[in-house]
Write a protein that holds these residues in place. Structure first.
Motif, PDB file in Angstrom:
ATOM      1  N   ASN A 159      -2.681  11.813  -6.984  1.00 54.17           N
ATOM      2  CA  ASN A 159      -2.699  13.251  -6.697  1.00 54.17           C
ATOM      3  C   ASN A 159      -3.125  14.051  -7.915  1.00 54.17           C
ATOM      4  O   ASN A 159      -3.904  15.011  -7.805  1.00 54.17           O
ATOM      5  CB  ASN A 159      -1.319  13.701  -6.226  1.00 54.17           C
ATOM      6  CG  ASN A 159      -1.000  13.231  -4.822  1.00 54.17           C
ATOM      7  OD1 ASN A 159      -1.865  12.705  -4.121  1.00 54.17           O
ATOM      8  ND2 ASN A 159       0.242  13.398  -4.403  1.00 54.17           N
ATOM      9  N   ARG A 160      -2.622  13.652  -9.081  1.00 52.42           N
ATOM     10  CA  ARG A 160      -2.997  14.362 -10.305  1.00 52.42           C
ATOM     11  C   ARG A 160      -4.480  14.179 -10.610  1.00 52.42           C
ATOM     12  O   ARG A 160      -5.156  15.126 -11.043  1.00 52.42           O
ATOM     13  CB  ARG A 160      -2.144  13.854 -11.471  1.00 52.42           C
ATOM     14  CG  ARG A 160      -2.517  14.442 -12.834  1.00 52.42           C
ATOM     15  CD  ARG A 160      -2.393  15.959 -12.822  1.00 52.42           C
ATOM     16  NE  ARG A 160      -1.041  16.392 -12.545  1.00 52.42           N
ATOM     17  CZ  ARG A 160      -0.670  17.656 -12.396  1.00 52.42           C
ATOM     18  NH1 ARG A 160      -1.605  18.617 -12.480  1.00 52.42           N
ATOM     19  NH2 ARG A 160       0.585  17.976 -12.151  1.00 52.42           N
ATOM     20  N   GLN A 161      -5.023  12.992 -10.389  1.00 53.22           N
ATOM     21  CA  GLN A 161      -6.448  12.762 -10.612  1.00 53.22           C
ATOM     22  C   GLN A 161      -7.291  13.638  -9.691  1.00 53.22           C
ATOM     23  O   GLN A 161      -8.285  14.236 -10.125  1.00 53.22           O
ATOM     24  CB  GLN A 161      -6.778  11.283 -10.385  1.00 53.22           C
ATOM     25  CG  GLN A 161      -6.272  10.353 -11.473  1.00 53.22           C
ATOM     26  CD  GLN A 161      -6.564   8.894 -11.156  1.00 53.22           C
ATOM     27  OE1 GLN A 161      -6.298   8.415 -10.062  1.00 53.22           O
ATOM     28  NE2 GLN A 161      -7.114   8.183 -12.123  1.00 53.22           N
ATOM     29  N   THR A 205       2.357   5.738  -8.476  1.00 50.71           N
ATOM     30  CA  THR A 205       0.944   5.539  -8.133  1.00 50.71           C
ATOM     31  C   THR A 205       0.387   6.746  -7.407  1.00 50.71           C
ATOM     32  O   THR A 205      -0.668   7.283  -7.765  1.00 50.71           O
ATOM     33  CB  THR A 205       0.779   4.279  -7.262  1.00 50.71           C
ATOM     34  OG1 THR A 205       1.181   3.138  -8.006  1.00 50.71           O
ATOM     35  CG2 THR A 205      -0.673   4.113  -6.840  1.00 50.71           C
ATOM     36  N   ILE A 206       1.082   7.180  -6.366  1.00 58.56           N
ATOM     37  CA  ILE A 206       0.554   8.294  -5.590  1.00 58.56           C
ATOM     38  C   ILE A 206       0.608   9.586  -6.382  1.00 58.56           C
ATOM     39  O   ILE A 206      -0.253  10.460  -6.231  1.00 58.56           O
ATOM     40  CB  ILE A 206       1.318   8.433  -4.246  1.00 58.56           C
ATOM     41  CG1 ILE A 206       0.492   9.273  -3.271  1.00 58.56           C
ATOM     42  CG2 ILE A 206       2.712   9.002  -4.438  1.00 58.56           C
ATOM     43  CD1 ILE A 206      -0.861   8.681  -2.919  1.00 58.56           C
ATOM     44  N   PHE A 262       0.857  -1.185   0.000  1.00 56.85           N
ATOM     45  CA  PHE A 262       0.000   0.000   0.000  1.00 56.85           C
ATOM     46  C   PHE A 262       0.896   1.239   0.000  1.00 56.85           C
ATOM     47  O   PHE A 262       2.031   1.193   0.464  1.00 56.85           O
ATOM     48  CB  PHE A 262      -0.928   0.014   1.220  1.00 56.85           C
ATOM     49  CG  PHE A 262      -1.895  -1.144   1.255  1.00 56.85           C
ATOM     50  CD1 PHE A 262      -3.138  -1.045   0.669  1.00 56.85           C
ATOM     51  CD2 PHE A 262      -1.537  -2.338   1.878  1.00 56.85           C
ATOM     52  CE1 PHE A 262      -4.017  -2.121   0.700  1.00 56.85           C
ATOM     53  CE2 PHE A 262      -2.397  -3.406   1.911  1.00 56.85           C
ATOM     54  CZ  PHE A 262      -3.646  -3.297   1.314  1.00 56.85           C
ATOM     55  N   ILE A 263       0.366   2.337  -0.509  1.00 54.83           N
ATOM     56  CA  ILE A 263       1.122   3.588  -0.596  1.00 54.83           C
ATOM     57  C   ILE A 263       0.392   4.645   0.215  1.00 54.83           C
ATOM     58  O   ILE A 263      -0.829   4.795   0.106  1.00 54.83           O
ATOM     59  CB  ILE A 263       1.265   4.057  -2.057  1.00 54.83           C
ATOM     60  CG1 ILE A 263       1.982   2.985  -2.888  1.00 54.83           C
ATOM     61  CG2 ILE A 263       2.046   5.353  -2.122  1.00 54.83           C
ATOM     62  CD1 ILE A 263       1.060   2.045  -3.622  1.00 54.83           C
ATOM     63  N   ARG A 296      -4.041   1.413  -2.823  1.00 58.80           N
ATOM     64  CA  ARG A 296      -3.466   0.205  -3.405  1.00 58.80           C
ATOM     65  C   ARG A 296      -2.582   0.601  -4.595  1.00 58.80           C
ATOM     66  O   ARG A 296      -2.646   1.742  -5.073  1.00 58.80           O
ATOM     67  CB  ARG A 296      -4.572  -0.740  -3.873  1.00 58.80           C
ATOM     68  CG  ARG A 296      -5.477  -1.213  -2.778  1.00 58.80           C
ATOM     69  CD  ARG A 296      -6.309  -2.404  -3.201  1.00 58.80           C
ATOM     70  NE  ARG A 296      -6.840  -2.304  -4.571  1.00 58.80           N
ATOM     71  CZ  ARG A 296      -7.587  -3.228  -5.135  1.00 58.80           C
ATOM     72  NH1 ARG A 296      -7.900  -4.323  -4.477  1.00 58.80           N
ATOM     73  NH2 ARG A 296      -8.037  -3.073  -6.369  1.00 58.80           N
ATOM     74  N   PRO A 297      -1.762  -0.307  -5.101  1.00 57.38           N
ATOM     75  CA  PRO A 297      -0.928   0.025  -6.259  1.00 57.38           C
ATOM     76  C   PRO A 297      -1.718   0.457  -7.493  1.00 57.38           C
ATOM     77  O   PRO A 297      -1.174   1.155  -8.345  1.00 57.38           O
ATOM     78  CB  PRO A 297      -0.152  -1.271  -6.521  1.00 57.38           C
ATOM     79  CG  PRO A 297      -0.076  -1.930  -5.188  1.00 57.38           C
ATOM     80  CD  PRO A 297      -1.384  -1.619  -4.522  1.00 57.38           C
ATOM     81  N   ASP A 298      -2.998   0.059  -7.608  1.00 54.32           N
ATOM     82  CA  ASP A 298      -3.797   0.473  -8.760  1.00 54.32           C
ATOM     83  C   ASP A 298      -4.474   1.818  -8.547  1.00 54.32           C
ATOM     84  O   ASP A 298      -5.240   2.267  -9.409  1.00 54.32           O
ATOM     85  CB  ASP A 298      -4.836  -0.593  -9.103  1.00 54.32           C
ATOM     86  CG  ASP A 298      -5.755  -0.911  -7.922  1.00 54.32           C
ATOM     87  OD1 ASP A 298      -5.605  -0.283  -6.858  1.00 54.32           O
ATOM     88  OD2 ASP A 298      -6.607  -1.810  -8.064  1.00 54.32           O
TER      89      ASP A 298
END
Length: 271
Positions: A235-237, A230-231, A100-101, A147-149
């Motif tokens: 953040n961009r989303q 991923t993070i 997890f991130i 999660r990574p996704d």
């Protein structure tokens, strides 16, 4: 607007509300699940501009009935508990895997020039900074465990002046035993890492600063580089959805828009 995405978001919301035992008022032309879906669609495509989303969905006939903007604005606050409950339940459902991130991003309540007049937050604890963007802001700090996704499974809102480590224990609680929680250099704390390992069986793996010893296990450094994107993508989303430009008069309205944005993020990344 993607009709398939909107249908997916509605099905998720309607199913969860049905499992909760929620029933809409028989006099309502638009059920409560569609009312919440309007807020989620507004977060996804209209930067949480509710009036614009209501007009678009009414105009294209996506709703089972018609609802005015004033009626929507009166009904939505009554469903705030359901809006907060949905991302929490979805987070529990998607808490799977071994990696997890964790990261944080700004959620400003207003511009810093108006901070003295802001009614949503008062005091120096709401004055914070974002080292990654090299800027100061006034409001809250949104902490996410993903999660990574890119699906968020844990969320915490803190006053902007608080450190990222303030809620790391609460965010790590409930993750699978043995899971690794990857973070940036702000999460460097040997005491907190040892406490999380003893309490939950999870491992906090923060990025190392240049003047610190590297990780004893080479795979930790490799995992940090592999999952860092991923993070940044998440953040961009959230920035694209307008998480840093939310307009609300009250704390309850601000939190409602944050929760709607999180549901939109989950529905976007869960596939």
């Amino acid at each position: 607007m993607d009709a398939t995405w909107m249908i997916t978001a509605f099905v998720v919301i309607d199913t969860l509300m049905e499992r909760l035992g929620h029933r809409s008022d028989v006099r309502a032309h638009v059920p409560d699940s569609e009312t919440l879906t309007i807020a989620v669609v507004a977060a996804k495509y209209c930067s949480s501009h509710h009036e614009r989303a209501v007009q678009i969905l009414n105009g294209y006939g996506y709703l089972s009935g018609r609802i005015s903007v004033s009626r929507f604005n009166r009904r939505l606050p009554q469903l705030a508990d359901g809006m907060a409950w949905i991302p929490e339940v979805l987070g529990e459902v998607f808490t799977t895997g071994g990696v997890f991130i964790i990261a944080s991003l700004p959620a400003p309540g207003c511009r810093r020039t108006r901070a003295r007049r802001c009614r949503k937050g008062r005091g120096r604890e709401f004055c914070g900074s974002c080292p990654a963007k090299q800027e100061k802001f006034f409001g809250w700090r949104l902490q996410l465990v993903c999660r990574p996704d890119g699906v968020p499974v844990r969320v915490q809102m803190l006053p902007a002046g608080m450190h990222d480590l303030t809620s790391v224990h609460a965010l790590a609680y409930g993750l699978p035993t043995g899971a690794r929680l990857l973070g940036d250099t702000a999460y460097n704390s040997a005491a907190d890492a040892a406490s999380i390992l003893a309490e939950t069986g999870g491992q906090l793996v923060p990025g190392r600063r240049a003047n610190m010893r590297p990780h004893a296990w080479l795979m930790d450094a490799i995992a940090l580089r592999a999952y860092r994107h991923t993070i940044e993508t998440v953040n961009r989303q959230l920035e694209t959805m307008g998480i840093e430009r939310l307009s609300a008069r009250t704390n309850a309205g601000f939190e409602l828009k944050v929760h709607a944005t999180l549901i939109a993020l989950i529905c976007t990344n869960m596939s």
